[in-house]
Design a protein around this motif. Structure first.
Motif: not given
Length: 371
Positions: A68-76
């Motif tokens: 699936g998908a993930q969007t990561v704006e901040h690493l944590d």
């Protein structure tokens, strides 16, 4: 290429490149890597492929065709499987390298749960992609160490360097002799077909829930044993009998395995150099017994796979990987391969267990750019 089309569909443009990193199987040298010891793995034909393009901001967009998908704006914000590739961004930035965000599509064909190190393949493929996208000029070993740091310190798995180094450095038709202290390596020719042999991977299709916690515990026990013996790591034990006389319980057993396993790696290298490939089976058998009885990381499914493979005609067999499930390997004459498979399947059926899966492993090339 499926991954290329998926990237265009997801992000509306073609990727800047496509990279691949393989999984690995370890021929011998188990649980020696984090004891500064010797290992002899090779890359397998299955791995992780990544299509990627850089971004002008720090956002990381991930699309796994399996997960699936993930969007990561901040690493944590990364969670689950995404912590492995995102950890590579974290480790590279932590080294002061100019890495911003990226769009990635990830595709993998490593059999799930087989213990063939899909996490290292994902990390190394990400590292190789970012190295090219941002012109970082890192060596393959630099990238392997970055991938290990991502897994240790970001994903929280205290693995040694073996998996990432194999994925980054492997050469087709060779096993990789790696000194996990110096990080020196040599490519060892490993041409089984020339000797009428094949290496059969027996995927037990089980992974016991205690695996990760027990892995960390084994590492702690090894470190405690080294501290009690006054050596930097168990690799430095030269008088095994004397060392065992000073230890007891788990620390004694762990030390016995690590020291003798390093000797088995050296012995197997000697046989390969002498052209005595058919004779290495006894060392595989001895390794499994040590992992079962001294390091205590086997399980009934692995033991039955090993025992029934040998009974079916394998020249030798052992569990491979961290243990508590995953896969065993068996050295098999080509004409006996079907007999070995049937013997293992019958032993599993007799116990009412799910059928194991079988793969034939040939040493594959390490990480590389495809397009």
């Amino acid at each position: 290429m499926r991954i290329f089309d998926a990237f265009v569909d997801a992000y509306g443009s073609a990727p800047e490149g496509v990279w691949h990193a393989p999984g690995r199987v370890n021929l011998i040298g188990e649980h020696t890597d984090y004891n500064d010891g010797l290992v002899l793995p090779f890359a397998v034909p299955w791995g992780v492929t990544i299509a990627a393009s850089p971004r002008q901001d720090d956002t990381i967009r991930l699309l796994s065709l399996q997960m699936g998908a993930q969007t990561v704006e901040h690493l944590d914000e990364a969670h689950g499987w995404a912590r492995y590739p995102v950890g590579v961004f974290w480790a590279l930035r932590g080294n002061g390298l100019p890495v911003r965000g990226a769009d990635l599509v990830i595709d993998g064909d490593i059999p799930e749960g087989a213990g063939l190190s899909s996490s290292a393949a994902l990390e190394v493929a990400t590292a190789f992609a970012l190295n090219d996208l941002y012109a970082l000029a890192q060596s393959p070993m630099d990238l392997a160490r970055t991938a290990q740091r991502a897994e240790n310190d970001f994903a929280g798995m205290p693995c040694g360097i073996m998996d990432q180094a194999t994925s980054a450095l492997a050469r087709e038709g060779h096993a990789l002799l790696l000194d996990c202290r110096t990080l020196g390596s040599r490519q060892i020719p490993f041409d089984l077909p020339a000797h009428g042999l094949e290496l059969l991977i027996i995927n037990t299709n089980v992974k016991h829930a205690l695996a990760d916690g027990q892995y960390a515990r084994r590492r702690q026990e090894c470190e405690a044993a080294a501290a009690h013996l006054g050596v930097p790591a168990l690799r430095d034990v030269t008088d095994l009998a004397g060392a065992l006389g000073r230890l007891s319980g788990a620390e004694r057993r762990r030390t016995q395995h690590v020291v003798t396993e390093n000797h088995r790696v050296e012995a197997l290298i000697g046989l390969l150099r002498a052209g005595a490939v058919t004779e290495i089976g006894a060392l595989l058998n001895a390794s499994h017994l040590s992992l079962r009885d001294q390091f205590e990381v086997s399980c009934p499914e692995l033991d039955v796979a090993v025992e029934s493979a040998v009974r079916g005609g394998a020249r030798g067999a052992r569990m491979t990987g961290g243990g508590f499930g995953g896969s065993a390997i068996a050295l098999v004459a080509v004409e006996r391969a079907e007999s070995v498979r049937n013997s293992v399947k019958a032993a599993y059926a007799e116990r009412g267990w799910r059928d194991p899966d079988f793969l034939t492993a040939t040493p594959a090339a390490g990480a590389r750019r495809l397009t």
